[in-house]
Design an enzyme around this catalytic site. Structure first.
Site, PDB file in Angstrom:
ATOM      1  CD  GLU B  52      -1.970  -2.178   1.338  1.00 61.17           C
ATOM      2  OE1 GLU B  52      -0.589  -2.990   1.701  1.00 61.17           O
ATOM      3  OE2 GLU B  52      -2.628  -3.522   1.649  1.00 61.17           O
ATOM      4  CG  PHE B 114      -9.881 -10.608  10.579  1.00 58.92           C
ATOM      5  CD1 PHE B 114      -8.166 -10.490  10.892  1.00 58.92           C
ATOM      6  CD2 PHE B 114     -10.133 -10.382   9.569  1.00 58.92           C
ATOM      7  CE1 PHE B 114      -7.129 -11.008  10.453  1.00 58.92           C
ATOM      8  CE2 PHE B 114      -8.963 -10.695   8.705  1.00 58.92           C
ATOM      9  CZ  PHE B 114      -7.620 -11.336   8.819  1.00 58.92           C
ATOM     10  CD  GLN B 115      -7.316  -7.784   6.966  1.00 61.84           C
ATOM     11  OE1 GLN B 115      -7.994  -8.037   6.550  1.00 61.84           O
ATOM     12  NE2 GLN B 115      -6.027  -8.085   6.153  1.00 61.84           N
ATOM     13  CE  LYS B 164     -16.698  -6.360   3.230  1.00 56.75           C
ATOM     14  NZ  LYS B 164     -16.718  -8.307   3.793  1.00 56.75           N
ATOM     15  CG  MET B 482      22.492  12.512   3.389  1.00 58.59           C
ATOM     16  SD  MET B 482      23.982  12.942   2.383  1.00 58.59           S
ATOM     17  CE  MET B 482      22.648  13.808   1.254  1.00 58.59           C
TER      18      MET B 482
END
Lengths: 185, 586
Positions: B52, B114-115, B164, B482
């Site tokens: 993502e 969940f999630q 959802k 760097m």
């Protein structure tokens, strides 16, 4: 400062600006929507600003508006930043610095003060409450609850006076403020 | 347009109504209804990423190069948390994004389902605004509002968290025109009195400078044209931040190069010694100012910014103008012309003579080598061999990014995509995917470091899937360059964990991803290898093995002012430079 980083050891510039700290009261008109208070508080904690006092309540039901009164302290540059950072939030309609304006706003606070005691202390507490125009809103044989309103300093001194007389606890609303004169926000 | 449809269908319809062409995303349980609605149409194209974070960076690249709002679709929980780095990056660099996240059904919110994660809570500080939509009736308004907020004022990312059950629910869809924007209307026109005052200051300046930034790019192509026109009109020198490169043409004689920590000697000295500074679309970032109390001490400063909170945040200015760069520049040019203003030509000539002296120090000079490829040389050759092409550059973060900014010359805006504010290693590869989609026929190169690019290397798989011929040009020094440079200069050369002992074989890695791999380690072979890279019509990983010890100069050391820069030729032999300057630095 004991934790000062030597300027040459960090790749960030050292803090160099030193200005006087001022205390300001901001009145903030917001859309009364979920998360708006979290956004304001998150802004203060995320950017390291101080909150000395914060109150919030819906003030215009039909327009769905709430008013947040924030007392904060910082350098003039930081105070200006706070105002602009608040104005940047999408749900914020208006921010007014009530300390900065030509006519400073009026500030009030409400406190409930519980005092426990017997005999002489009890009489003294009642006498002082009277002098401060505090009302008794609950009384028992061993305790009083006073309601007092006024500027924060007045409430502060009342609490200090109650301390030796058996102060148990205090609940305060924090500062609410409004501008003087005929104009609204 | 009003029509009954499900929440999921509303999402697709609103995106199409907002002119969205590509959406970058990754499916999951809480966004399945939206993916289902997407499946049943073919106008909105979905780009399936491999992580993502890659989706957000790709959308950023797309947004930065097109000026449109980038779009992202991810699932709840880990989908949302993985997007956080990209969202923060977009917030810091003012990139307009709309990121739609799935959420567990409303009745499960707060139950540790969940999630589940508190997406609006987590993303509140890293978005310009965010929403949790609890009713399908609010969805059309929120979707259109999100685009308005992302693109207007100072642009930024907006998250819409959609449970959802709201995606399944049916409601009435409203088109963008049917949704009024109730409160968010940023000021774009600058205050005319202040603009006039600015013109007064500028016309009387003896040692002026225009310090421009990413705001010019965000404001649109017109702002770049106006900046050029104003510079031509006045004859003032122009410098820019990292984010603003391309707004002013690098080939123009009035261009001083980038300023700041790794900016040119002439840009930084001109900033330090100027008497009037016009800062437009930049924000006095700490990479620019160095030590605040020694920053351009003798100048009066004008700051034009669409975000009032940028003014007087880091540096106190004499005149702050809140407004959009293009609008303000337009007014400035109009007033300058109408009042037939003339710059102080004599003073300006003296000023330019001084600037040319600084220029003659040739601060980007480096020591060439016949044995090893110098990273600066690699960028120079890459630039030279792609000059006649339609080229877009993205970068990762680190030394290679600074060398790219110094040695790759940009003549046009929207051709340079880099992570400036947040400094996100791993930005460049996914960003190049978004850029390549926007310009399918153009040459898109991610100038990378081997450490950065490994952070989002999985997106090679995305590039392969959509046949995007991005070129990943890795300056491979086997160090986090760097970090190594700072350890050398500030931490006694103790290279704590900055060397990567087990790098992959990048040529084989490219092949494993169905791309094309090239390795080059000799200066003499470089041109040929770069040409080969350009000609391959596939994603390419170019493993350019460069000098491991090279440092990025010029450099303003920590706690120093613009006129105390370290120069490359002074420090050509780095050990000697440390001896001379070590006491200050270590």
């Amino acid at each position: 400062m004991s934790n000062a980083t030597p300027a040459s050891a960090s790749h960030y510039p050292a803090a160099t600006v030193k200005e006087k700290i001022e205390r300001h009261t901001l009145s903030v008109l917001v859309d009364n929507e979920p998360g708006v208070l979290a956004r304001v508080i998150g802004l203060f904690s995320g950017r390291g600003y101080n909150i000395d006092s914060l109150t919030v309540s819906e003030t215009e039901h039909e327009k769905h508006l709430s008013r947040i009164t924030i007392v904060t302290s910082g350098t003039p540059m930081v105070i200006e930043q706070i105002r602009h950072q608040l104005e940047r939030l999408v749900q914020i309609r208006r921010v007014v610095d009530l300390t900065d304006s030509a006519m400073p706003g009026i500030e009030r606070e409400l406190a409930m003060v519980k005092v426990r005691g017997k005999g002489e202390n009890r009489v003294e507490a009642l006498r002082l409450a009277d002098a401060f125009r505090a009302r008794v809103i609950d009384a028992g044989t061993e305790s009083f609850i006073f309601e007092i309103t006024g500027a924060s300093e007045k409430i502060e001194s009342f609490i200090n006076l109650m301390l030796p007389l058996g102060l148990v606890e205090v609940s305060r609303t924090g500062v609410v403020a409004i501008s003087r004169g005929p104009e609204g926000m | 347009m009003t029509k009954e449809m499900t929440g999921a269908e509303m999402v697709i319809q609103a995106l199409l109504d907002q002119g969205v062409e590509y959406i970058f995303g990754y499916p999951g349980g809480a966004v399945l209804p939206i993916y289902d609605a997407m499946f049943q149409q073919d106008k909105l194209k979905h780009i399936l990423v491999r992580h993502e974070q890659g989706a957000v960076h790709a959308a950023e690249g797309y947004a930065r190069t097109t000026g449109k709002v980038g779009c992202v679709l991810v699932t709840s929980g880990p989908g949302a948390t993985n997007a956080v780095t990209g969202l923060t990056d977009a917030l810091m660099d003012s990139i307009p994004l709309v990121c739609i996240t799935g959420q567990v059904p409303t009745h499960l919110i707060g139950n540790d389902a969940f999630q589940e994660c508190d997406t609006v809570g987590i993303t509140r500080p890293c978005t310009k605004h965010n929403y949790l939509v609890k009713s399908v009736n609010d969805l059309p308004r929120v979707l259109h509002e999100a685009f308005h907020i992302a693109a207007n004022g100072r642009p930024g990312p907006v998250v819409i968290d959609i449970p959802k059950d709201v995606q399944f629910a049916t409601g009435t869809y409203l088109g963008p025109k049917a949704v009024p924007m109730k409160s968010y209307r940023p000021k774009v026109k600058g205050d005319l009195d202040k603009i006039k005052a600015a013109i007064d200051m500028l016309a009387n300046a003896k040692r002026p400078i225009i310090y421009s930034g990413g705001g010019i790019i965000n404001s649109g192509r017109e702002a770049s044209h106006l900046l050029r026109e104003f510079a031509r009109l006045t004859g003032f020198p122009v410098t820019s931040t990292l984010m603003g490169l391309g707004a002013y043409p690098a080939a123009d004689p009035q261009w001083l190069g980038m300023l700041g920590m790794h900016g040119t000697y002439e840009a930084n000295w001109t900033m330090h010694d100027c008497d009037v500074m016009l800062c437009i679309g930049a924000r006095f970032d700490d990479r620019i100012t160095g030590r605040i109390d020694a920053f351009s001490p003798g100048s009066r400063k004008i700051h034009v910014d669409i975000d009032a909170s940028s003014i007087n945040k880091n540096v106190k200015v004499d005149l702050g103008i809140v407004g959009d760069c293009a609008h303000v520049l337009e007014d400035m040019i109009r007033i300058w012309r109408a009042e037939a203003r003339q710059p102080n030509k004599q003073a300006l000539a003296t000023w330019w003579k001084q600037i040319d002296k600084w220029r003659s120090r040739n601060s980007l000079a480096y020591r060439q080598s016949n044995e090893t490829i110098k990273p600066q040389y690699a960028i120079e050759r890459l630039y030279a061999l792609t000059r006649d092409r339609d080229v877009y550059i993205t970068t990762e973060v680190g030394q290679h990014q600074m060398w790219a900014a110094q040695f790759f010359k940009f003549e046009e805006p929207n051709r340079w995509m880099t992570s400036g504010g947040l400094g996100t290693m791993g930005y460049g590869l996914p960003a190049s995917i978004g850029v390549q989609l926007a310009h399918p026929k153009s040459l898109v190169i991610d100038i990378a470091g081997e450490a950065s690019v490994l952070m989002t290397m999985q997106e090679m798989s995305t590039a392969a899937q959509y046949r995007l011929p991005i070129k990943i040009f890795i300056l491979n020094n086997q160090y986090m360059g760097m970090v190594r440079q700072w350890q050398e200069l500030l931490h006694g050369g103790r290279y704590s964990e900055s060397y990567t002992a087990a790098l992959p074989d990048f040529v084989k890695l490219a092949e494993a991803y169905r791309g094309y791999g090239i390795r080059c380690d000799k200066p003499g072979d470089l041109d040929h290898a770069i040409k080969e890279m350009i000609d391959v019509d596939k994603p390419v990983i170019f493993d350019c093995m460069v000098d491991q010890a090279e440092n990025c100069f010029p450099m303003i050391p920590s706690g120093k002012a613009h006129n105390e820069m370290l120069l490359g030729d002074v420090a050509g032999d780095i050990a000697k430079a440390i001896d001379e300057r070590g006491k200050v630095l270590v």
